[in-house]
Write a protein that holds these residues in place. Structure first.
Motif, PDB file in Angstrom:
ATOM      1  N   LEU A 217       0.689  -1.098   0.053  1.00 22.52           N
ATOM      2  CA  LEU A 217      -0.223   0.034   0.020  1.00 22.52           C
ATOM      3  C   LEU A 217       0.927   1.222   0.114  1.00 22.52           C
ATOM      4  O   LEU A 217       0.528   2.132  -0.719  1.00 22.52           O
ATOM      5  N   ILE A 218       2.178   1.447   0.666  1.00 25.26           N
ATOM      6  CA  ILE A 218       2.737   2.451   0.802  1.00 25.26           C
ATOM      7  C   ILE A 218       3.545   2.748  -0.528  1.00 25.26           C
ATOM      8  O   ILE A 218       3.589   3.828  -1.140  1.00 25.26           O
ATOM      9  N   THR A 219       3.858   1.397  -1.069  1.00 21.26           N
ATOM     10  CA  THR A 219       4.498   1.706  -2.735  1.00 21.26           C
ATOM     11  C   THR A 219       3.682   1.976  -3.541  1.00 21.26           C
ATOM     12  O   THR A 219       4.008   2.915  -4.432  1.00 21.26           O
ATOM     13  N   LYS A 220       2.177   1.692  -3.384  1.00 22.50           N
ATOM     14  CA  LYS A 220       1.323   1.908  -4.406  1.00 22.50           C
ATOM     15  C   LYS A 220       1.053   3.540  -4.355  1.00 22.50           C
ATOM     16  O   LYS A 220       1.010   4.335  -5.366  1.00 22.50           O
ATOM     17  N   SER A 221       1.135   4.008  -3.171  1.00 22.25           N
ATOM     18  CA  SER A 221       0.854   5.399  -2.981  1.00 22.25           C
ATOM     19  C   SER A 221       2.036   6.283  -3.211  1.00 22.25           C
ATOM     20  O   SER A 221       1.942   7.426  -4.059  1.00 22.25           O
ATOM     21  N   ALA A 222       3.130   5.966  -2.805  1.00 20.46           N
ATOM     22  CA  ALA A 222       4.404   6.746  -3.173  1.00 20.46           C
ATOM     23  C   ALA A 222       4.777   6.712  -4.590  1.00 20.46           C
ATOM     24  O   ALA A 222       5.653   7.475  -5.037  1.00 20.46           O
ATOM     25  N   SER A 227       6.050   2.867 -13.414  1.00 22.82           N
ATOM     26  CA  SER A 227       5.576   1.391 -14.070  1.00 22.82           C
ATOM     27  C   SER A 227       5.544   0.405 -12.985  1.00 22.82           C
ATOM     28  O   SER A 227       6.197   0.516 -11.867  1.00 22.82           O
ATOM     29  N   PHE A 228       5.036  -0.643 -13.286  1.00 30.04           N
ATOM     30  CA  PHE A 228       4.852  -1.879 -12.410  1.00 30.04           C
ATOM     31  C   PHE A 228       6.186  -2.220 -11.998  1.00 30.04           C
ATOM     32  O   PHE A 228       6.392  -2.577 -10.720  1.00 30.04           O
ATOM     33  N   ASP A 229       7.118  -2.397 -12.940  1.00 30.66           N
ATOM     34  CA  ASP A 229       8.352  -2.845 -12.637  1.00 30.66           C
ATOM     35  C   ASP A 229       9.045  -2.159 -11.803  1.00 30.66           C
ATOM     36  O   ASP A 229       9.817  -2.342 -10.890  1.00 30.66           O
ATOM     37  N   GLN A 230       8.747  -0.853 -11.898  1.00 33.87           N
ATOM     38  CA  GLN A 230       9.607   0.419 -11.196  1.00 33.87           C
ATOM     39  C   GLN A 230       9.147   0.204  -9.630  1.00 33.87           C
ATOM     40  O   GLN A 230       9.711   0.519  -8.817  1.00 33.87           O
ATOM     41  N   GLN A 231       7.480   0.079  -9.687  1.00 36.62           N
ATOM     42  CA  GLN A 231       7.085  -0.096  -8.204  1.00 36.62           C
ATOM     43  C   GLN A 231       7.539  -1.309  -7.571  1.00 36.62           C
ATOM     44  O   GLN A 231       7.781  -1.338  -6.399  1.00 36.62           O
ATOM     45  N   CYS A 232       7.927  -2.491  -8.333  1.00 36.14           N
ATOM     46  CA  CYS A 232       8.424  -3.709  -7.540  1.00 36.14           C
ATOM     47  C   CYS A 232       9.860  -3.282  -7.142  1.00 36.14           C
ATOM     48  O   CYS A 232      10.282  -3.621  -6.062  1.00 36.14           O
ATOM     49  N   ARG A 233      10.442  -2.524  -7.811  1.00 33.18           N
ATOM     50  CA  ARG A 233      11.899  -2.273  -7.528  1.00 33.18           C
ATOM     51  C   ARG A 233      11.846  -1.040  -6.339  1.00 33.18           C
ATOM     52  O   ARG A 233      12.523  -1.366  -5.369  1.00 33.18           O
ATOM     53  N   HIS A 234      10.911  -0.315  -6.181  1.00 34.05           N
ATOM     54  CA  HIS A 234      10.673   0.566  -5.019  1.00 34.05           C
ATOM     55  C   HIS A 234      10.441  -0.069  -3.781  1.00 34.05           C
ATOM     56  O   HIS A 234      10.880   0.014  -2.654  1.00 34.05           O
ATOM     57  N   CYS A 235       9.482  -1.195  -3.829  1.00 29.19           N
ATOM     58  CA  CYS A 235       9.021  -1.864  -2.787  1.00 29.19           C
ATOM     59  C   CYS A 235      10.294  -3.110  -2.293  1.00 29.19           C
ATOM     60  O   CYS A 235      10.458  -3.210  -0.922  1.00 29.19           O
ATOM     61  N   GLU A 236      10.975  -3.312  -3.162  1.00 27.27           N
ATOM     62  CA  GLU A 236      12.162  -4.220  -2.981  1.00 27.27           C
ATOM     63  C   GLU A 236      13.000  -3.214  -1.840  1.00 27.27           C
ATOM     64  O   GLU A 236      13.734  -4.053  -0.988  1.00 27.27           O
ATOM     65  N   LYS A 237      13.250  -2.127  -2.314  1.00 29.80           N
ATOM     66  CA  LYS A 237      14.165  -1.261  -1.572  1.00 29.80           C
ATOM     67  C   LYS A 237      13.656  -0.743  -0.384  1.00 29.80           C
ATOM     68  O   LYS A 237      14.551  -0.364   0.625  1.00 29.80           O
ATOM     69  N   GLY A 238      12.531  -0.523  -0.269  1.00 31.77           N
ATOM     70  CA  GLY A 238      12.027  -0.197   1.184  1.00 31.77           C
ATOM     71  C   GLY A 238      11.512   1.371   1.273  1.00 31.77           C
ATOM     72  O   GLY A 238      11.850   2.054  -0.021  1.00 31.77           O
ATOM     73  N   TYR A 241      13.630   4.237  -0.211  1.00 32.71           N
ATOM     74  CA  TYR A 241      13.627   4.335  -1.796  1.00 32.71           C
ATOM     75  C   TYR A 241      12.597   5.557  -2.292  1.00 32.71           C
ATOM     76  O   TYR A 241      12.530   6.138  -3.317  1.00 32.71           O
ATOM     77  N   LYS A 242      11.879   5.835  -1.234  1.00 32.52           N
ATOM     78  CA  LYS A 242      10.572   6.883  -1.485  1.00 32.52           C
ATOM     79  C   LYS A 242      11.341   7.972  -2.242  1.00 32.52           C
ATOM     80  O   LYS A 242      10.433   8.727  -3.178  1.00 32.52           O
ATOM     81  N   SER A 243      12.269   8.785  -1.517  1.00 32.80           N
ATOM     82  CA  SER A 243      12.701  10.287  -2.317  1.00 32.80           C
ATOM     83  C   SER A 243      13.250   9.991  -3.545  1.00 32.80           C
ATOM     84  O   SER A 243      12.964  10.857  -4.461  1.00 32.80           O
ATOM     85  N   VAL A 244      13.757   8.720  -4.063  1.00 38.65           N
ATOM     86  CA  VAL A 244      14.374   8.359  -5.416  1.00 38.65           C
ATOM     87  C   VAL A 244      12.900   8.429  -6.481  1.00 38.65           C
ATOM     88  O   VAL A 244      13.061   8.837  -7.538  1.00 38.65           O
ATOM     89  N   ALA A 245      11.840   7.552  -6.125  1.00 37.97           N
ATOM     90  CA  ALA A 245      10.824   7.563  -6.649  1.00 37.97           C
ATOM     91  C   ALA A 245      10.147   8.626  -7.098  1.00 37.97           C
ATOM     92  O   ALA A 245       9.364   9.028  -8.075  1.00 37.97           O
ATOM     93  N   LYS A 246      10.172   9.865  -6.215  1.00 36.96           N
ATOM     94  CA  LYS A 246       9.438  10.979  -6.562  1.00 36.96           C
ATOM     95  C   LYS A 246      10.128  11.931  -7.435  1.00 36.96           C
ATOM     96  O   LYS A 246       9.446  12.910  -7.900  1.00 36.96           O
ATOM     97  N   LYS A 247      11.372  11.535  -7.668  1.00 32.77           N
ATOM     98  CA  LYS A 247      12.049  12.166  -8.747  1.00 32.77           C
ATOM     99  C   LYS A 247      11.711  12.221 -10.067  1.00 32.77           C
ATOM    100  O   LYS A 247      11.128  10.949 -10.388  1.00 32.77           O
TER     101      LYS A 247
END
Length: 247
Positions: A217-222, A227-238, A241-247
């Motif tokens: 849920l946190i990953t889906k929101s942040a 893309s889905f693959d990038q979301q999986c990468r985001h969730c793997e990192k924890g 990784y949130k700040s990287v995802a927002k860039k």
């Protein structure tokens, strides 16, 4: 004075390793209940079976006979390949016993009396990610549990193997450090991110990864813009990784 009973390690590493070739081939084809001493008889039954099969097939068109012969050869090849795998494992074991165990016998005998690891490792069961190789752990240095997606269920989730390992490591072994090791391209995280809100109770995998639903849920929101693959990468990192995802 009676000789001391063998330690757990000596019992393990002094045990014999059965030779593979004929027994494994026949057991693979004829089933696991093959008794010792029946190898020749088993081969005879096997050859007779194939002759009978070819005789029956000869009454059919030539194409069918060829197909049956091909399947017979494939079965034998698969059995021999399986034998090669276990023969290789046997040699790996003997190499470990000769090069590691016997050369460090005092160390292993001490370990047989008890363990006092400084680390507990919670890692993914993925075959490509081995904590002992990555971090160079030697026997006795790390108490380790591996599961799909290196998840740690909450206390409220109830008993689990991972929670039992945590309890033992903290209360009994008194470990000083706990590491959770994740990795990229994790199939467990992908299953977590792709599951629907209603968990499929018939899937053991989904029933397990659902313990990480808050991370999903946190990953889906942040990372909703990714893309889905990038979301999986985001969730793997924890979360970090949130700040990287927002860039």
């Amino acid at each position: 004075m009676a000789a001391p009973s063998p330690t757990p390690f000596s019992r393990l590493f002094n045990s014999s390793v059965d030779a593979c070739p004929t027994s494994l081939k026949t057991a693979t084809i004829l089933g696991p209940k093959l008794k010792s001493g029946e190898t020749e008889q088993a081969h005879l039954r096997l050859l007779t079976s194939f002759k009978h099969l070819k005789f029956k097939a000869s009454k059919e068109p030539p194409g069918l006979t060829q197909q049956l012969d091909n399947r017979k050869l494939e079965s034998l090849t698969e059995s021999e390949n399986g034998c090669d795998l276990f023969e290789d494992l046997k040699h790996r074991f003997l190499r470990f016993k000769r090069r590691k165990f016997k050369e460090n016998l005092d160390h292993f005998q001490n370990l047989a009396q008890g363990q006092a690891p400084k680390f507990m490792i919670i890692a993914c069961a993925d075959s490509r990610v081995c904590p002992s190789i990555i971090l160079g752990f030697q026997p006795g240095e790390a108490f380790m549990v591996r599961n799909v997606a290196n998840l740690v269920p909450t206390f409220e989730s109830g008993p689990s193997e991972t929670n039992a390992a945590l309890e033992f490591a903290v209360n009994s072994l008194k470990v000083e450090n706990i590491l959770v090791i994740g990795h990229s391209c994790c199939g467990g995280i992908r299953a977590l991110m792709s599951m629907e809100d209603e968990v499929d109770s018939s899937s053991f995998i989904r029933s397990w990864v659902v313990v990480g639903k808050n991370a999903r849920l946190i990953t889906k929101s942040a990372a909703s813009n990714l893309s889905f693959d990038q979301q999986c990468r985001h969730c793997e990192k924890g979360p970090e990784y949130k700040s990287v995802a927002k860039k």
